[in-house]
Motif scaffolding. Structure first.
Motif, PDB file in Angstrom:
ATOM      1  N   GLY A 182       0.826  -1.205   0.000  1.00  0.00           N
ATOM      2  CA  GLY A 182       0.000   0.000   0.000  1.00  0.00           C
ATOM      3  C   GLY A 182       0.861   1.256   0.000  1.00  0.00           C
ATOM      4  O   GLY A 182       1.504   1.575  -0.997  1.00  0.00           O
ATOM      5  N   PRO A 183       0.919   1.954   1.136  1.00  0.00           N
ATOM      6  CA  PRO A 183       1.684   3.207   1.180  1.00  0.00           C
ATOM      7  C   PRO A 183       3.183   3.018   0.965  1.00  0.00           C
ATOM      8  O   PRO A 183       3.838   3.895   0.424  1.00  0.00           O
ATOM      9  CB  PRO A 183       1.417   3.731   2.597  1.00  0.00           C
ATOM     10  N   GLY A 184       3.713   1.859   1.384  1.00  0.00           N
ATOM     11  CA  GLY A 184       5.138   1.609   1.190  1.00  0.00           C
ATOM     12  C   GLY A 184       5.997   2.366   2.180  1.00  0.00           C
ATOM     13  O   GLY A 184       5.506   2.888   3.178  1.00  0.00           O
ATOM     14  N   GLU A 185       7.330   2.414   1.910  1.00  0.00           N
ATOM     15  CA  GLU A 185       8.233   3.092   2.837  1.00  0.00           C
ATOM     16  C   GLU A 185       8.890   4.288   2.164  1.00  0.00           C
ATOM     17  O   GLU A 185       9.166   4.284   0.973  1.00  0.00           O
ATOM     18  CB  GLU A 185       9.295   2.119   3.330  1.00  0.00           C
ATOM     19  N   GLY A 186       9.112   5.330   2.941  1.00  0.00           N
ATOM     20  CA  GLY A 186       9.738   6.522   2.390  1.00  0.00           C
ATOM     21  C   GLY A 186       9.702   7.649   3.394  1.00  0.00           C
ATOM     22  O   GLY A 186       9.007   7.566   4.408  1.00  0.00           O
ATOM     23  N   VAL A 189       5.262   9.473   2.607  1.00  0.00           N
ATOM     24  CA  VAL A 189       4.417   8.514   1.889  1.00  0.00           C
ATOM     25  C   VAL A 189       3.003   9.068   1.813  1.00  0.00           C
ATOM     26  O   VAL A 189       2.676  10.074   2.447  1.00  0.00           O
ATOM     27  CB  VAL A 189       4.388   7.133   2.593  1.00  0.00           C
TER      28      VAL A 189
END
Lengths: 339, 331
Positions: A182-186, A189
């Motif tokens: 979904g949103p993922g990593e960063g 996000v």
């Protein structure tokens, strides 16, 4: 301009010239705001005993990476490690500097600090908006003894791009496949739900104000602002409370030996006592120094801070790197960098 | 005689050449003056064009990658590199419009009070207080909004708004939402407080410029204060008043720090004023320092260009409305 001001000015000028001469080397660095307090403390104390002056600009990790790549500074500092190919392309090397912990903070009626227990999966579901009430069965199952209110959960996240968000989302992505897809990593996000506060202080302020809220801040902010934090279940299945010892345990048990150029994020570390959301900031430098004298001075500074700067780090609620890791870093310096 | 004439004509010629020289010199000076003024005016245009040009250039990558979708997409996902500007544009327009809705009547009231109603001894303190408000840095408004006004909204105003305005038909959903204390309504109110001094000082200034004879004639005909203000003062100063309002609007559209603190900074599209949103300026302030990828940075610069465009369109509409209005009245 009267005589007194003139004298003062000329004295000031003279002293500036003198200090300029006394400091044979000025090392400049730029990057992460996370390490700014501890680097400036180290720099002040270090300059008392040597003639090296460290000038660190807290401009954000992205800026730090850009500046070291452009070789306008002697070292960069980033909350996210550079990838192997980026390091190779730029002729750069990187190593961790100091440890900090990120803790979930809550504002739930009747729940005191350190009482609520959460698992990574539940935390990810809350931040994804799948769990919306504090008395959701998933939270109740982890907290048998607690009386949880039937109030809505308001998620608070960082609105600015930050290393804190990077480590937090990296952890959520490690423990929840849904979050990863979904949103993922960063560092920034697309948060599915919630409100965004600017900086640790913004998140801390929102969590204190909004009833039924949950956010995440660096441990030092939770402590100084007296916000209730939650305990987390770690990778070993043990529930741990955030503390300097738990952060150090995460750094000590992370598998550094498998990580080339220390390219490893310490979240979800395997140790039994490890706090699952532990973070560090990487110092990035050229392997073939552009300016040998300044580079050597920078290495002396980091050697001093890793070996002798523990007290300063602890006084600011950071955790010094464990001894084993420091010796690994010093080996890395010897093998990878030209000094 | 001849001698005399000769002397005279020589003198005349001397005078003519003297005055011709002077005229030529004046002409030259005039030309220089005109050119200098023109250069000063052109410099503004040049600056404007180069700022617009460089933001367009910096945002070119984003415009090329997303095309028209950049304007219509509500997505803002730095991880997967999808950027759309609709939510920030919407948030900017809504908060600024809210701010005007509150600030214009209040400023009008203050200006009328200061010029028509207030006893002379009261004018100075109030006028200075208003000017002092204009001098407060926006970060202070932001902190006040976050630590003082936000909690007040959450505890006192939001529940009332939810229960009363939220229950209304049609416009109800606009006022429904959790009592967070931050969001578009809070941002609009904080912005209103920030732009009120600007609009007020312009209005006060132009209301003072209305000829006393005009007002006294109206009073002599038996007009009340309200009638004099509405039928004499306002028509006389209309274009300057609208100019003042748009000065305030321009500030509201571009306000960064205060909005960032109280808007909630969420990239979600919502009709409710009680929910968090984001504005163009707040997104740039939040994300620029940690924008790693070229596309992310380019999208932020493209947002800056869009703020230019939005401001330009809003001001153009205002001009159009103003000229329509004056044509209708045959002015």
């Amino acid at each position: 301009m009267n005589l007194l001001t003139k004298t003062r000015l000329s004295l000031l000028l003279a002293s500036m010239c003198l200090t300029g001469m006394a400091h044979a080397t000025d090392v400049t660095g730029a990057g992460s705001s996370f390490v700014f307090p501890v680097i400036s403390k180290w720099a002040t104390d270090y300059s008392k005993s040597t003639d090296t002056k460290i000038n660190y600009q807290s401009i954000g990790s992205g800026g730090g990476i850009a500046q070291i790549k452009a070789a306008t500074v002697d070292f960069g500092a980033s909350d996210a490690p550079l990838k192997a190919e980026d390091l190779q392309a730029g002729g750069l090397g990187q190593f961790p500097s100091v440890i900090g912990g990120i803790v979930p903070v809550i504002n739930v009626e009747g729940i005191e600090t350190g009482k609520l227990e959460l698992s990574g999966k539940v935390l990810a579901d809350i931040f994804q908006g799948k769990i919306t009430k504090w008395n959701d069965s998933a939270i109740v199952a982890l907290n048998k003894g607690l009386k949880l209110p039937e109030s809505n959960i308001t998620v608070v996240h960082r609105s600015d791009g930050s290393g804190t968000s990077f480590n937090f989302t990296n952890y959520l992505a490690k423990v929840s496949p849904d979050w990863k897809n979904g949103p993922g990593e960063g560092s920034a996000v697309q948060w599915p739900v919630g409100v965004g506060g600017k900086g640790n202080e913004g998140v801390a302020a929102y969590v204190k104000q909004i009833k039924g809220s949950i956010g995440y801040v660096e441990f030092a902010y939770a402590k100084t602002n007296n916000i209730a934090f939650a305990k987390l279940e770690n990778a070993a299945g043990k529930v741990v409370e955030p503390s300097a010892k738990a952060f150090a345990a995460a750094a000590a048990t992370a598998k550094w030996e498998d990580a080339k150029d220390f390219n490893l994020i310490m979240t979800n570390a395997p140790g039994a006592d490890a706090w699952p959301i532990t973070a560090t900031t990487w110092i990035i430098m050229y392997k073939q120094p552009k300016n040998a004298e300044k580079s050597a001075a920078a290495f002396d500074f980091f050697k001093w801070s890793l070996e002798k700067g523990q007290a300063q780090a602890e006084s600011l609620d950071y955790v010094p790197l464990p001894k084993e890791l420091v010796s690994k870093i010093e080996d890395y310096w010897k093998t990878e960098f030209t000094r | 005689m001849t001698e005399n004439t000769q002397y005279m004509s020589a003198a005349v010629a001397d005078v003519t050449s003297e005055s011709e020289k002077r005229a030529a010199r004046d002409h030259r000076h005039d030309a220089w003056f005109r050119r200098t003024m023109l250069a000063a005016a052109l410099l503004v245009l040049l600056l404007l064009a180069s700022i617009a040009g460089s933001t367009l250039w910096g945002g070119a990558l984003a415009f090329k990658t997303f095309g028209f979708e950049f304007l219509t997409s509500t997505e803002w996902d730095a991880v997967n590199g999808h950027f759309g500007a609709l939510v920030p544009i919407y948030g900017t327009l809504v908060t600024s419009f809210l701010a005007l809705l509150i600030a214009v009547p209040v400023s009008f009231g203050i200006a009328i009070f200061l010029t028509e109603v207030a006893p002379p001894w009261l004018r100075m303190p109030i006028a200075s207080a208003v000017e002092l408000l204009a001098g407060i840095p926006s970060i202070i408004y932001g902190m006040w909004g976050l630590f003082v006004f936000g909690p007040f909204m959450a505890e006192n105003m939001a529940p009332w708004i939810n229960d009363n305005l939220g229950a209304l038909p049609l416009i109800g959903p606009v006022f429904q939402g959790p009592p967070l204390g931050i969001g578009m309504l809070t941002a609009g109110i904080v912005l209103a407080i920030m732009i009120t001094p600007f609009i007020t000082s312009v209005m006060t200034e132009v209301f003072r410029s209305v000829p006393v004879a005009l007002k006294e004639s109206a009073y002599a005909l038996g007009g009340t204060t309200w009638e004099v203000v509405w039928d004499i003062v306002l028509p006389y100063t209309r274009s300057a008043v609208v100019g003042g309002i748009f000065l305030g609007l321009g500030r509201a559209l571009g306000e960064t720090m205060a909005v960032t603190f109280v808007l909630g900074n969420a990239h979600q599209f919502s009709a409710s004023l009680m929910l968090p949103s984001s504005s163009i300026a707040s997104v740039i302030a939040n994300e620029f320092s940690e924008a790693y990828t070229d596309l992310h940075r380019s999208s932020l610069i493209a947002l800056g260009f869009l703020l230019f465009v939005v401001t330009f369109i809003v001001l153009a509409i205002a001009r159009l409305m103003l000229s329509r209005l004056s044509r209708k009245e045959g002015l």
